[in-house]
Scaffold this active site. Structure first.
Site, short mmCIF file in Angstrom:
data_model
loop_
_atom_site.label_atom_id
_atom_site.label_comp_id
_atom_site.label_asym_id
_atom_site.label_seq_id
_atom_site.Cartn_x
_atom_site.Cartn_y
_atom_site.Cartn_z
N LYS A 172 0.87 -1.19 0.00
CA LYS A 172 0.00 0.00 0.00
C LYS A 172 0.89 1.22 0.00
CE LYS A 172 -4.52 0.83 0.20
NZ LYS A 172 -5.60 -0.05 -0.29
P1 NAD Z 1 -13.28 7.38 -2.56
O1 NAD Z 1 -12.30 8.45 -2.33
O2 NAD Z 1 -13.80 7.16 -3.93
O3 NAD Z 1 -14.55 7.58 -1.60
C1 NAD Z 1 -14.40 7.80 -0.23
C2 NAD Z 1 -15.75 8.18 0.33
O4 NAD Z 1 -15.61 8.36 1.74
C3 NAD Z 1 -16.30 9.50 -0.23
O5 NAD Z 1 -17.68 9.37 -0.47
C4 NAD Z 1 -16.07 10.48 0.92
O6 NAD Z 1 -17.00 11.52 0.94
C5 NAD Z 1 -16.26 9.56 2.10
N1 NAD Z 1 -15.69 10.15 3.31
C6 NAD Z 1 -14.45 10.66 3.47
N2 NAD Z 1 -14.35 11.20 4.69
C7 NAD Z 1 -15.53 10.99 5.30
C8 NAD Z 1 -16.05 11.33 6.57
N3 NAD Z 1 -15.33 11.99 7.43
N4 NAD Z 1 -17.32 10.97 6.87
C9 NAD Z 1 -18.08 10.32 5.97
N5 NAD Z 1 -17.65 10.00 4.75
C10 NAD Z 1 -16.39 10.33 4.43
O7 NAD Z 1 -12.60 6.04 -1.98
P2 NAD Z 1 -12.94 4.54 -2.34
O8 NAD Z 1 -11.98 4.08 -3.37
O9 NAD Z 1 -14.39 4.38 -2.54
O10 NAD Z 1 -12.50 3.81 -0.99
C11 NAD Z 1 -13.36 3.72 0.15
C12 NAD Z 1 -12.86 2.63 1.06
O11 NAD Z 1 -12.81 1.39 0.35
C13 NAD Z 1 -11.45 2.81 1.61
O12 NAD Z 1 -11.37 2.20 2.88
C14 NAD Z 1 -10.59 2.02 0.65
O13 NAD Z 1 -9.35 1.62 1.19
C15 NAD Z 1 -11.50 0.84 0.42
N6 NAD Z 1 -11.25 0.07 -0.79
C16 NAD Z 1 -11.23 0.68 -2.02
C17 NAD Z 1 -11.03 -0.09 -3.15
C18 NAD Z 1 -11.09 0.50 -4.53
O14 NAD Z 1 -11.00 -0.28 -5.51
N7 NAD Z 1 -11.27 1.79 -4.70
C19 NAD Z 1 -10.80 -1.46 -3.02
C20 NAD Z 1 -10.83 -2.05 -1.76
C21 NAD Z 1 -11.06 -1.27 -0.66
#
Ligand code: NAD
Length: 464
Positions: free
Chosen positions: A151
């Site tokens: 990561k």
């Molecule tokens: P992203 O940046 O697209 O979305 C993040 C979301 O979290 C947004 O809607 C944002 O508004 C919200 N957020 C941020 N701070 C916040 C707060 N204080 N209160 C409420 N909401 C809040 O990110 P993503 O890619 O969707 O990733 C989200 C999670 O999923 C993370 O934990 C990431 O590690 C995990 N993840 C992502 C992927 C991927 O393929 N993108 C894969 C596996 C896991």
């Protein structure tokens, strides 16, 4: 009703302002094994029970103890192999220079090259990146892809920089870590705050540095745009995997996906794709919350229109046909399935007490703290753990890498059906481990992941 604005540092703060964090409120945790494992002292891991790295490794060690994992594997898996930190200067639009901090943590590569996303966030810390890298090792093992875990990230708020500044930041970061990544060694991908455009700049920069590029330089990174070596289905893959997992697990909990009520925390990549796919399969998304606020419509939100709204205005706040609610109301909304898809440690004890759901499907990494999980367990809420539930992203990243390496372009039907097979197999392995070790799903998922790692280490041996 008031509009909710989520805390700036959600992972570290709970829903009630002033509420003490789990470890500090009541002294040492009630589950000593998660917090006081002797390996913490042996390796000098952080003593703070609220530390994310301690929490994630602690959960794994519970499974490792249950299955009598050899001591050497416990210590190997409790620390990353490499922790890389870089500082690099970038020229801003006003001509001034700023120094940025970047990370790449390579946790384990016993099963294949290091693999894992890059987080662009103003509040990224080494221990967060270490935790996420560790989770990638476990996830890749569980879902059966030939990768290890890594990561990385940049301490930057991508929304506060122009496109030009972001391009220079991303390219300079790529140059700073170019000798530590590679299509056969360490393959980054997007995570919170990073997107397909950033991956394209990284691949292009890496290819440009031809002496480290190799023959398929674009395979150095996944989550690229489809026009430049990306895979169809990658953008929605993590959400698709969450839905595939739910389709596998809901029947045994007695919930029909069609008509079931869902609330989603975080409506970015993972949350919005989970919402849209669930919506298309007949579920009703009734509440959503992100950093801009929380909304509710008991008759169901239009998940597609909400995704378009977020794209346009940057968050769920102000979405038509929904009322604005506050955080407490959001967490206590009665639903069948709650999907945390924002950041880590957002379900602490207070949130777990508020939640009014039968299932928590962890779209985000490590959204539930051990203390929060104990509350959910006591209340009979089933938690589908992140290393199972959100493994769809890395699975399709693996498909993208295979396509790059073999000069192929698969169609969506093929990608989706292969992903589904991986998710079904991972869910089955988790259920088998739950039966074998008589434990909860999180411990079972770790145990299933550790079994594959143990087998690999037994065959490979330890050098020298
Ligand atoms: P992203 O940046 O697209 O979305 C993040 C979301 O979290 C947004 O809607 C944002 O508004 C919200 N957020 C941020 N701070 C916040 C707060 N204080 N209160 C409420 N909401 C809040 O990110 P993503 O890619 O969707 O990733 C989200 C999670 O999923 C993370 O934990 C990431 O590690 C995990 N993840 C992502 C992927 C991927 O393929 N993108 C894969 C596996 C896991």
């Amino acid at each position: 009703m008031s509009s909710a604005t989520a805390s700036k540092k959600p992972g570290k703060q709970s829903v009630k302002s002033g509420a003490k964090s789990p470890g500090k409120s009541g002294g040492p945790s009630k589950a000593p094994d998660a917090f006081t494992h002797p390996i913490f002292d042996e390796l000098g891991l952080p003593g703070d029970p609220n530390n994310l790295y301690r929490q994630t490794v602690g959960s794994m060690l519970q499974a490792a103890d249950l299955m009598n994992l050899p001591h050497q594997l416990k210590i190997i898996l409790s620390q990353p192999k490499n922790e890389i930190m870089v500082h690099f200067p970038v020229r801003m639009d006003d001509g001034e220079y700023r120094l940025f901090k970047g990370y790449r943590v390579q946790h384990n590569n016993a099963l294949g090259p290091f693999k894992g996303g890059l987080r662009f966030h103003h509040d990224v810390h080494l221990d967060d990146v270490k935790s996420l890298a560790f989770l990638m090792t476990m996830k890749c093992s569980l879902v059966g892809v030939p990768f290890g875990g890594g990561k990385g990230g940049i301490k930057v708020d991508p929304y506060k920089h122009s496109k030009g500044e972001m391009e220079r930041i991303v390219r300079r970061f790529t140059a700073a870590i170019a000798h530590q990544i590679g299509p056969d060694y360490d393959i980054p991908a997007p995570d919170v705050g990073s997107n397909a455009q950033h991956m394209a700049w990284m691949a292009d920069t890496y290819a440009f540095l031809s002496e480290v590029g190799g023959r398929q330089p674009e395979a150095v990174i996944t989550g690229k745009p489809v026009e430049f070596g990306g895979s169809v289905g990658r953008e929605k893959a993590t959400g698709q995997g969450v839905v595939d997992t739910l389709a596998e697990m809901l029947p045994e909990i007695g919930i029909d996906m069609k008509g079931c009520k869902v609330s989603i925390l975080g409506y970015g990549n993972v949350g919005s794709w989970t919402g849209r796919i669930l919506h298309d399969r007949g579920a009703k998304i009734i509440a959503a919350m992100d950093h801009t606020g929380a909304i509710l419509n008991e008759s169901g939100l239009d998940a597609h229109a909400l995704a378009a709204h977020c794209q346009k205005v940057g968050g769920v706040a102000g979405f038509r046909n929904a009322e604005s609610i506050d955080k407490e109301e959001f967490y206590s909304t009665k639903v069948d399935v709650f999907v945390p898809a924002a950041l880590e440690q957002m379900i602490q004890e207070p949130e777990a007490k508020l939640l009014n759901c039968k299932v928590v499907a962890e779209g985000a990494n490590a959204p539930t703290t051990p203390a929060g999980e104990r509350v959910l367990e006591a209340r009979g809420v089933e938690v589908l753990p992140a290393i199972l539930c959100n493994a769809g992203g890395v699975t399709v990243s693996y498909f993208e890498w295979v396509q790059n390496k073999t000069c192929q372009a698969w169609d969506l039907e093929h990608v989706d059906s292969l992903l589904n097979k991986h998710m079904i197999r991972a869910a089955a392995k988790t259920r088998e481990a739950r039966k074998k070790y008589k434990c909860g799903l999180r411990t079972a998922a770790y145990a299933a992941a550790l079994e594959r790692l143990r087998a690999a280490y037994e065959i490979r041996g330890l050098f020298p």
